[in-house]
Design a protein around this motif. Structure first.
Motif, mmCIF file in Angstrom:
data_model
loop_
_atom_site.group_PDB
_atom_site.id
_atom_site.type_symbol
_atom_site.label_atom_id
_atom_site.label_comp_id
_atom_site.label_asym_id
_atom_site.label_seq_id
_atom_site.Cartn_x
_atom_site.Cartn_y
_atom_site.Cartn_z
ATOM 1 N N GLY A 105 -14.202 4.403 -1.804
ATOM 2 C CA GLY A 105 -14.613 3.238 -1.029
ATOM 3 C C GLY A 105 -15.809 3.579 -0.172
ATOM 4 N N THR A 165 0.834 -1.210 0.000
ATOM 5 C CA THR A 165 0.000 0.000 0.000
ATOM 6 C C THR A 165 0.861 1.250 0.000
ATOM 7 O OG1 THR A 165 -1.710 -1.190 1.233
ATOM 8 C CG2 THR A 165 -1.819 1.220 1.229
ATOM 9 N N THR A 198 -9.686 2.803 -1.323
ATOM 10 C CA THR A 198 -8.633 2.448 -2.284
ATOM 11 C C THR A 198 -8.085 3.724 -2.907
ATOM 12 O OG1 THR A 198 -9.782 0.389 -2.771
ATOM 13 C CG2 THR A 198 -8.087 1.116 -4.345
ATOM 14 N N LYS A 209 -6.510 6.101 -5.719
ATOM 15 C CA LYS A 209 -6.505 6.196 -7.177
ATOM 16 C C LYS A 209 -6.103 7.615 -7.577
ATOM 17 C CE LYS A 209 -10.126 2.716 -7.941
ATOM 18 N NZ LYS A 209 -11.456 2.453 -8.567
ATOM 19 N N ARG A 249 -10.268 -0.010 5.695
ATOM 20 C CA ARG A 249 -9.655 -0.889 4.697
ATOM 21 C C ARG A 249 -10.369 -0.853 3.355
ATOM 22 N NH1 ARG A 249 -6.491 -4.769 7.169
ATOM 23 N NH2 ARG A 249 -5.402 -3.772 8.911
ATOM 24 N N SER A 250 -11.621 -0.413 3.316
ATOM 25 C CA SER A 250 -12.370 -0.427 2.057
ATOM 26 C C SER A 250 -11.956 0.707 1.128
ATOM 27 C CB SER A 250 -13.875 -0.330 2.342
ATOM 28 O OG SER A 250 -14.166 0.903 2.981
ATOM 29 N N ILE A 271 -6.077 4.483 5.367
ATOM 30 C CA ILE A 271 -6.328 3.158 4.792
ATOM 31 C C ILE A 271 -6.173 2.072 5.851
ATOM 32 C CG2 ILE A 271 -5.461 1.502 3.096
ATOM 33 C CD1 ILE A 271 -4.749 3.876 1.316
#
Length: 449
Positions: A75, A11, A54, A56, A51-52, A47
């Motif tokens: 997310g 990550t 993401t 970008k 955890r959902s 994050i």
């Protein structure tokens, strides 16, 4: 734990690559994010807690039409309604000057969701308003923002499930009648060709009674009252929505102005820092210039000192050569004086012998009863007496000088005393000789001598 560490490393690597891929809006050749380490740390922390989400990179279109390429996190964040967890889809856009400017946050409903109308913190486009964003500071971060939104959305969810459209409807009587009529179309058309008997005209409609008319009027007034109340309610709701929109717009404007003010403060701070750097550069240039001037002057002084030292060295070397030559002359003169001293010693010895002989002779003469030499000399006049006195004094001084030379040779008198006495006797001898010369000249004039 190892899998979690590997996931964290992956990550972090993904975040770092995405952050470095975002260009600057003014200069696309330059990396955009000014506080890259802060953006990376806050996104990693977010994050790790949600955890959902993401990371970008996408394009955000601003209100003025500008399009910026920014890092975003897509997310869901949890919201709890009646102890049941629901997921609210969000998109968080991180601006180039983060954390100076707060992140732009949207609720992005899926196809089976709708945004709740007139929500306190989310507008119809999904834009999120909250005091945490309007009061954003350098100490704020993305994790606390999502935790705050999760608590707020749990109290008042901004989305709800959209109503599904019915795929099939039951057959209506009209549709059934139409299908039945289509089946019997031929019979109806055939019957229509046959002549029909003339029907009597329908009777006129019955007039309603006064009570019926009053009831109808009351129903109409009540319907109009309900319609008026509904219109007023809609107008009130529209005004409330407009007020909320204005308030949200004002809040957004205040947030933009606050961000702009913070940016202005940061720009002023950067300008002050640039001014300080310019002053430091000017001071450094002045110091270097003064150092150069001082070095030049020191170099000139050093060159002059070296030149004068060389000249003094040459002069001293010449003096040394002269002294060496004089030393050689002194050594030669000393040798000559030694030789002269030897001769003088011989002369002194002879004079001593002569003096001894004269003393013996004088003693013998006195023993015989002879008169002294001074009494044997007669004077015919005053000039002769004065001349005899001058000659006697001159010879006495000469004898004294000889005695001084002997004393200097025997080292019974020091050089300073010797020179003083020689100077004194020489001056006295000069005057005596000069007087004797004048007496002789006078006697010649008189024809006596």
């Amino acid at each position: 734990l190892a899998a979690f560490s590997e996931m964290s490393a992956a990550t972090r690597q993904l975040l770092l690559s995405l952050i470095e891929s975002v260009p600057d809006h003014a200069n696309p050749q330059v990396q955009g994010y000014k506080s890259k380490d802060r953006v990376l740390a806050d996104c990693e922390e977010l994050i790790a807690s949600f955890r959902s989400l993401t990371p970008k990179v996408g394009n955000l279109v601003l209100n003025n039409g500008d399009q910026h390429t920014l890092l975003n996190l897509q997310g869901t964040i949890p919201m709890y309604v009646k102890q049941t967890r629901y997921n609210c889809p969000v998109v968080i856009w991180v601006h180039i000057d983060y954390p100076v400017t707060p992140p732009t946050t949207y609720v992005s409903p899926t196809s089976d969701m709708q945004i709740k109308p007139r929500h306190m913190h989310v507008d119809a486009a999904g834009f999120v308003y909250h005091t945490y964003l309007t009061q954003w500071s350098a100490a704020s971060n993305l994790k606390v923002l999502c935790e705050t939104l999760s608590q707020v959305f749990s109290k008042d969810p901004p989305v709800f499930a959209a109503a599904r459209s019915k795929s099939s409807q039951p057959a209506t009587p009209s549709s059934a009648a139409s299908s039945h009529g289509s089946a019997a179309g031929g019979l109806l058309s055939a019957a229509a060709q046959q002549p029909r008997p003339q029907q009597p005209p329908p009777p006129p409609p019955a007039q309603p009674s006064p009570a019926e008319r009053e009831r109808l009027e009351l129903e109409r007034a009540e319907r109009e009252s309900r319609e008026q109340a509904a219109r007023e309610q809609q107008a009130t709701e529209a005004r409330e929505r407009a007020a909320r929109e204005r308030e949200r717009e004002a809040e957004r404007q205040r947030a933009v102005e606050a961000a702009r003010a913070r940016e202005q403060e940061q720009e002023e701070l950067r300008e002050v820092q640039r001014a300080i750097e310019r002053e430091k550069a000017a001071e450094e240039n002045a110091r270097l210039e003064l150092l150069g001037i001082a070095s030049s002057k020191l170099q000139v002084m050093l060159d002059d000192f070296i030149r004068r030292s060389d000249e003094e060295f040459e002069v001293n070397r010449g003096k040394q050569s002269l002294l060496e030559g004089n030393a050689e002359k002194i050594r030669q003169r000393a040798a000559e004086l030694e030789r002269e001293k030897g001769k003088l010693l011989v002369i002194e010895e002879h004079l001593g012998q002569a003096e001894e002989q004269m003393t013996n002779w004088r003693a013998a003469r006195e023993a015989k009863g002879d008169r002294p030499v001074e009494e044997l000399v007669g004077y015919s006049d005053a000039l002769s007496r004065q001349l005899f006195k001058c000659v006697s004094e001159d010879k006495a001084i000469e004898d004294a000088l000889i005695a001084l030379d002997r004393a200097l040779g025997n080292e019974t008198v020091d050089c300073k005393r010797y020179l003083q006495l020689v100077a004194k006797y020489s001056k006295q001898q000069f005057f005596v000789k000069e007087l004797a010369n004048k007496i002789v000249s006078k006697r010649r004039q008189l024809g006596v001598f």
